[in-house]
Design a protein around this motif. Structure first.
Motif, short mmCIF file in Angstrom:
data_model
loop_
_atom_site.label_atom_id
_atom_site.label_comp_id
_atom_site.label_asym_id
_atom_site.label_seq_id
_atom_site.Cartn_x
_atom_site.Cartn_y
_atom_site.Cartn_z
N PRO A 63 4.52 31.27 -43.79
CA PRO A 63 5.14 32.44 -43.84
C PRO A 63 4.40 33.45 -44.67
O PRO A 63 3.55 33.31 -45.35
CB PRO A 63 6.55 31.90 -44.53
N PRO A 64 5.04 34.85 -44.47
CA PRO A 64 4.18 36.16 -45.01
C PRO A 64 4.16 35.79 -46.60
O PRO A 64 5.03 35.09 -47.23
CB PRO A 64 5.02 37.07 -44.73
N ARG A 65 3.01 36.24 -47.32
CA ARG A 65 2.79 36.48 -48.65
C ARG A 65 2.90 34.97 -49.36
O ARG A 65 3.40 34.57 -50.32
CB ARG A 65 3.85 37.26 -49.62
N THR A 66 2.24 34.08 -48.47
CA THR A 66 2.23 32.56 -48.96
C THR A 66 1.04 31.94 -49.04
O THR A 66 0.33 32.43 -48.05
CB THR A 66 3.23 31.57 -47.99
N PHE A 67 0.78 31.16 -50.16
CA PHE A 67 -0.64 30.61 -50.53
C PHE A 67 -0.70 29.31 -50.43
O PHE A 67 0.61 28.69 -50.90
CB PHE A 67 -1.36 31.15 -51.71
N VAL A 68 -1.23 28.63 -49.56
CA VAL A 68 -1.47 27.05 -49.31
C VAL A 68 -2.82 26.46 -49.55
O VAL A 68 -3.76 26.88 -49.18
CB VAL A 68 -0.94 26.97 -47.73
N HIS A 69 -2.44 25.54 -50.33
CA HIS A 69 -3.77 24.45 -50.75
C HIS A 69 -3.91 23.53 -49.71
O HIS A 69 -3.06 22.61 -50.08
CB HIS A 69 -3.75 24.20 -52.27
N LEU A 70 -4.77 23.65 -48.74
CA LEU A 70 -4.72 22.65 -47.91
C LEU A 70 -5.46 21.42 -48.22
O LEU A 70 -5.15 20.39 -47.71
CB LEU A 70 -5.35 23.11 -46.54
N CYS A 71 -6.76 21.37 -48.93
CA CYS A 71 -7.42 20.35 -49.09
C CYS A 71 -8.61 20.70 -50.10
O CYS A 71 -8.81 21.85 -50.51
CB CYS A 71 -8.21 19.98 -48.00
N SER A 72 -9.46 19.58 -50.57
CA SER A 72 -10.60 19.73 -51.42
C SER A 72 -11.59 19.10 -50.92
O SER A 72 -11.47 18.10 -50.00
CB SER A 72 -9.98 19.11 -52.84
N LEU A 73 -12.66 19.44 -51.28
CA LEU A 73 -14.06 18.84 -50.78
C LEU A 73 -14.03 17.23 -51.42
O LEU A 73 -13.99 17.03 -52.67
CB LEU A 73 -15.19 19.53 -51.31
N ALA A 74 -14.38 16.39 -50.64
CA ALA A 74 -14.64 14.89 -51.14
C ALA A 74 -15.94 14.94 -52.12
O ALA A 74 -16.94 15.88 -51.72
CB ALA A 74 -14.77 13.98 -50.08
N PRO A 75 -16.06 14.27 -52.90
CA PRO A 75 -17.05 14.20 -53.84
C PRO A 75 -18.32 13.59 -53.38
O PRO A 75 -18.23 12.82 -52.27
CB PRO A 75 -16.54 13.42 -55.29
N ASN A 76 -19.36 13.88 -53.94
CA ASN A 76 -21.00 13.17 -53.57
C ASN A 76 -21.18 13.20 -52.17
O ASN A 76 -21.55 12.48 -51.55
CB ASN A 76 -20.58 11.53 -54.10
N GLN A 77 -21.26 14.61 -51.73
CA GLN A 77 -21.76 14.73 -50.45
C GLN A 77 -22.54 15.80 -50.47
O GLN A 77 -22.90 16.33 -51.31
CB GLN A 77 -20.42 15.41 -49.60
N LYS A 78 -23.77 15.43 -49.32
CA LYS A 78 -24.76 16.40 -49.30
C LYS A 78 -25.07 16.83 -47.98
O LYS A 78 -24.61 16.28 -46.86
CB LYS A 78 -26.16 15.29 -49.40
N ILE A 79 -25.88 18.00 -47.88
CA ILE A 79 -26.15 18.52 -46.85
C ILE A 79 -27.13 17.59 -46.02
O ILE A 79 -28.11 17.20 -46.43
CB ILE A 79 -26.77 19.92 -46.80
N SER A 80 -26.86 16.99 -44.49
CA SER A 80 -27.54 16.00 -43.92
C SER A 80 -28.93 15.98 -44.06
O SER A 80 -29.85 15.19 -44.43
CB SER A 80 -27.07 15.88 -42.61
N GLN A 81 -29.65 17.45 -43.61
CA GLN A 81 -31.07 17.36 -43.36
C GLN A 81 -31.72 17.64 -44.77
O GLN A 81 -32.80 17.10 -44.97
CB GLN A 81 -31.06 18.68 -42.42
N SER A 82 -31.16 18.46 -45.64
CA SER A 82 -32.06 18.71 -46.80
C SER A 82 -31.56 17.97 -47.95
O SER A 82 -32.16 17.99 -48.95
CB SER A 82 -31.81 20.29 -47.22
N GLN A 83 -30.39 17.13 -47.90
CA GLN A 83 -29.94 16.33 -49.00
C GLN A 83 -29.53 17.26 -50.05
O GLN A 83 -29.60 16.67 -51.24
CB GLN A 83 -30.89 15.18 -49.32
N VAL A 84 -29.17 18.33 -50.09
CA VAL A 84 -28.87 19.25 -51.08
C VAL A 84 -27.29 18.99 -51.41
O VAL A 84 -26.46 18.82 -50.36
CB VAL A 84 -28.89 20.64 -50.79
N PRO A 85 -26.74 18.64 -52.48
CA PRO A 85 -25.67 18.30 -53.08
C PRO A 85 -24.43 19.36 -52.33
O PRO A 85 -25.02 20.62 -52.57
CB PRO A 85 -25.69 17.90 -54.44
N ILE A 86 -23.49 19.07 -51.97
CA ILE A 86 -22.51 20.09 -51.60
C ILE A 86 -21.51 20.14 -52.87
O ILE A 86 -20.71 19.21 -53.30
CB ILE A 86 -21.51 19.41 -50.28
N THR A 87 -21.55 21.16 -53.50
CA THR A 87 -20.51 21.41 -54.64
C THR A 87 -19.47 22.78 -54.57
O THR A 87 -19.01 22.86 -55.27
CB THR A 87 -21.40 21.66 -55.70
N SER A 88 -19.68 23.50 -53.28
CA SER A 88 -19.02 24.64 -53.18
C SER A 88 -18.69 24.77 -51.81
O SER A 88 -19.46 24.37 -50.68
CB SER A 88 -19.66 25.90 -53.79
#
Length: 394
Positions: A63-88
């Motif tokens: 509906p209009p003017r509605t904020f929904v929190h859909l999900c959150s990032l699962a912890p301890n994940q990394k970018i596959s190629q660089s292995q940089v931790p995903i924190t944001s």
């Protein structure tokens, strides 16, 4: 109120309770022509390549003017190629599509034409599909695909007011049947093909110097600016704009239905101002599988194409929808299936039992539905979760 499709790529996401949500895939398949072009070679028979990406898609009625929190990032994940931790979330690829939502204004709207079950061909030499298969001894044998289809049950995975995508006016009454890619699909009506949408087929026609007739989208710019030659499948939001389909307009039974007759666009167009127009559309069909063209007359039980999973498609399935007009903004209408595949005649030899528990009901249908005017016919309306063949629910 808007409907929002939000796709998150390549990472795991958690729900409100912290558990990881089930993810799906987004797949793109390059056509042989596109692969050859990319390799800067003249060959036209290069193998198609498919790329798959992990993703999670949320479908939100907001509906209009509605904020929904859909999900959150699962912890301890990394970018596959660089292995940089995903924190944001800034490190994550997200795509979305937002459209105004429109409710169906007449959810009880029902057309009296009874459909032939689309997985069964009529047992007629004209329409029975003959496929050649090889046995263990490599001896070619001819098989009647129709005989097997008559006994096969197909699960209805989404029906009226389906909570995944069948909750707005253009899809409300649509029926989804799960089926493997390449399943034979037969015309559910007597009518004329008014649209065939197949991007790769269009490109092939273009390369041959043949101008393809426009699709039912009414907007020739939808795909013309994308020459990638890619076929998409899966649950990515962008897939909403790419699909294959065929649409047939129902005509009276006394129309000349010669399957080999190719009519001009002018003579094959049936007046939409008729008292009870009906259009049937198959969506997600297999690329290059249509064996009929715009203007062709078809009959119930005639092979027309194969099932697929092209477009926004969580799994291979047939999406069947009925409309009273071809308009881009047309609303769906409810249609029922005739029992037994014999024109809905309750006197057929097929064993069909009437009862509230199986959804089979006697209804009065119009003459063009396959029975004489005023005659009672047996019909069924698929419901999500049920398994169906031409006789109704399993």
């Amino acid at each position: 109120t808007n409907i929002c499709f939000v796709t998150v790529y390549d990472v795991d996401v958690c729900g409100a309770d912290g558990s990881i949500l089930r993810s799906g895939i987004a797949a793109s398949t390059s056509s042989p022509t596109a692969v050859a072009a990319a390799a800067d070679t003249a060959t036209t028979n290069a193998n198609a390549t498919t790329k798959e990406r992990k993703c999670t898609t949320f479908i939100v009625l907001c509906p209009p003017r509605t904020f929904v929190h859909l999900c959150s990032l699962a912890p301890n994940q990394k970018i596959s190629q660089s292995q940089v931790p995903i924190t944001s979330w800034s490190q994550v690829e997200i795509e979305n599509d937002v459209q105004p939502w429109s409710a169906h204004l007449n959810v009880d709207d029902e057309h009296d034409y009874l459909l032939h079950f689309p997985f069964c061909g009529l047992k007629d030499d004209t329409f029975v599909e003959r496929e050649e298969q090889e046995d263990d001894d490599d001896n070619a044998i001819a098989t009647d695909a129709t005989a097997t289809a008559d006994m096969t049950y197909y699960q209805c995975t989404q029906s009226e007011q389906g909570q995944l995508t069948h909750f707005f006016h253009g899809n409300y009454h649509a029926i989804d049947f799960a089926c493997p890619v390449g399943t034979s699909l037969y015309s559910p009506v007597n009518g004329i093909v008014v649209d065939v949408r197949d991007k790769q087929q269009q490109q092939q026609h273009s390369e041959d110097g043949i101008k393809k007739k426009s699709s039912n989208s009414g907007n020739d710019d939808d795909d013309d600016d994308d020459d990638s030659g890619e076929e998409v499948s899966g649950i990515a939001a962008k897939n909403l704009f790419h699909w294959n389909s065929i649409m047939i307009q129902v005509v009276d039974d006394d129309h000349d239905d010669d399957e080999n007759e190719k009519e001009t666009t002018e003579t094959s167009s049936v007046d939409e101002t008729t008292n009870n127009p009906l259009y049937i559309e198959f969506v997600h069909i297999q690329t290059n599988s249509c064996i009929v063209q715009i203007g062709d007359a078809v009959q119930k039980g005639q092979l027309i194409c194969k099932s697929g999973s092209v477009g926004f498609s969580p799994e291979p399935h047939l999406h069947l929808a009925a409309y009273r007009s071809r308009g881009d903004d047309a609303a769906t209408v409810r249609v029922r299936f005739e029992c037994g595949g014999n024109g809905g005649d309750s006197s057929s030899d097929d064993a069909v039992v009437v009862g509230d528990d199986n959804g089979i009901q006697p209804v009065a249908v119009a003459g063009d539905g396959g029975t004489p005017n005023g005659k009672k016919a047996l019909s069924f309306l698929p419901v999500a979760g049920g398994w169906y063949n031409k006789n109704g629910i399993k």
